[in-house]
Design an enzyme around this catalytic site. Structure first.
Site, PDB file in Angstrom:
ATOM      1  N   LYS A 165       0.915  -1.078   0.142  1.00  0.00           N
ATOM      2  CA  LYS A 165      -0.172   0.059   0.003  1.00  0.00           C
ATOM      3  C   LYS A 165       0.720   1.271  -0.016  1.00  0.00           C
ATOM      4  O   LYS A 165       1.874   1.247   0.934  1.00  0.00           O
ATOM      5  CB  LYS A 165      -0.741   0.021   1.239  1.00  0.00           C
ATOM      6  N   LYS A 273     -13.198  -7.365  -7.156  1.00  0.00           N
ATOM      7  CA  LYS A 273     -13.622  -7.468  -5.954  1.00  0.00           C
ATOM      8  C   LYS A 273     -15.265  -7.799  -5.715  1.00  0.00           C
ATOM      9  O   LYS A 273     -16.137  -7.241  -5.772  1.00  0.00           O
ATOM     10  CB  LYS A 273     -13.423  -6.316  -4.894  1.00  0.00           C
TER      11      LYS A 273
END
Length: 360
Positions: A165, A273
């Site tokens: 991230k 997702k």
């Protein structure tokens, strides 16, 4: 007459079906940093069906602050689904168009109900413990020491693809971490993915992508905030490394709108997702469109419990995917549901020697 008899038969069957839901709060092992803030807990919901001696379970994987169905009437919609379970999977799925995580729960719960084992939704070599799926290891944001500790842990766990991230701390510090990793391992030894979660501005994005490309980064997810189609299209056209759309897909329900988005932006990759984009059906629509345009894709979880992760992993295996998927989030929580899912040497598998814990 035949139609009427069939209708009566189906209505009678559905009338015997009972549905309920329950809320579960997942606690992170340690606070996890993203460009949108620190995650300490994750709310999720289980949808349960019972019919005679059979039962099925699915997860409605809501993610506060990101899911497009993060709305005050979310629980009210879940109750409506349970009260109208007699309408059947297809009708309920259509009615929940604006609630993709509930669509996911509906899909998986009905599949679970009709499966021999309620936790084996897509029987395969994966569910028979004969094969596994490659996955990436996930590094959360933090100071340099914390991030390097995470890298060492992922390395020791056997991961060959690591996703980091970026976007919450100073970009130079994040680059420094990536440089340390790349000094030790070439791209052929360790594949590095980064996820900005829309943290960069359109003006600075290209320059930062060039810095990342110099370190032979595999790809970057959502470099700028979603909804800026023109800016994202320009970035995808000029990028020195592949760009993967993630948040950009959230809230796009119509098939023609999906096609328009891909036609307009022309990304190199898309991230799917299921809990964010309408379950397996919604994800398959994106896959079909992407394949027609030679756009790459992979599947990731959205911080579901092992119930949702199990369903997504099994479904993903049936797709004959290439490369690591984003399905390594099951170990993030202290109070996850115990399951046969097992991560070893950078792969996720289903260990039939393990059993599921009771769902409360």
């Amino acid at each position: 007459a035949h139609f009427y008899l069939l209708y009566c038969f189906l209505s009678d069957n559905f009338s015997k079906m009972k549905a309920s839901y329950s809320k579960h709060i997942l606690d992170f092992n340690e606070p996890s940093g993203t460009s949108r803030g620190i995650l300490r807990q994750k709310e999720t919901w289980f949808l349960i069906l019972k019919e005679n001696e059979r039962w099925g379970i699915g997860e409605c994987g809501l993610l506060k602050g990101l899911s497009c169905d993060d709305r005050p009437d979310y629980e009210e919609k879940l109750k409506w689904v349970c009260d109208h379970i007699h309408l059947g999977k297809d009708v309920l799925y259509k009615e929940m168009r604006a609630f993709p995580s509930i669509q996911m729960g509906i899909e998986t719960t009905f599949i679970s109900l009709t499966s021999e084992d309620p936790f084996k939704l897509f029987p395969s070599k994966f569910t028979e413990s004969e094969d596994t799926l490659p996955i990436n290891g996930l590094m959360w944001m933090g100071d340099q020491s914390f991030m390097m500790d995470q890298f060492e842990q992922k390395l020791a766990a056997g991961f060959k693809c690591i996703k980091m991230k970026v976007g919450a701390i100073d970009f130079k510090k994040e680059l420094a971490v990536l440089k340390l990793i790349r000094q030790r391992f070439s791209k052929n030894e360790i594949s590095l993915r980064v996820d900005a979660n829309g943290a960069f501005t359109p003006k600075e994005a290209l320059s930062k992508l060039e810095d990342l490309a110099a370190l032979e980064i595999h790809s970057i997810e959502q470099p700028i905030k979603s909804g800026q189609w023109e800016a994202m299209a320009t970035l995808c056209e000029n990028t020195p490394l592949p760009i993967a759309l993630d948040e950009e897909l959230i809230g796009v329900f119509d098939l023609e709108q999906k096609k328009h988005l891909l036609d307009s932006i022309k990304p190199q990759l898309i991230i799917l997702k299921p809990s964010f984009i309408g379950g397996f059906k919604g994800s398959q629509e994106w896959i079909n469109l992407a394949q027609r345009q030679n756009i790459g894709w992979w599947i990731t979880s959205a911080l579901e419990s092992n119930v949702g992760l199990n369903a997504i992993s099994q479904w993903t295996y049936t797709l004959n995917t290439n490369g690591p998927q984003g399905l390594g989030t099951g170990s993030l929580f202290t109070n996850n549901v115990d399951s046969p899912l097992e991560v070893k040497n950078g792969f996720i598998g289903y260990n039939n020697a393990k059993i599921w814990s009771k769902i409360k």
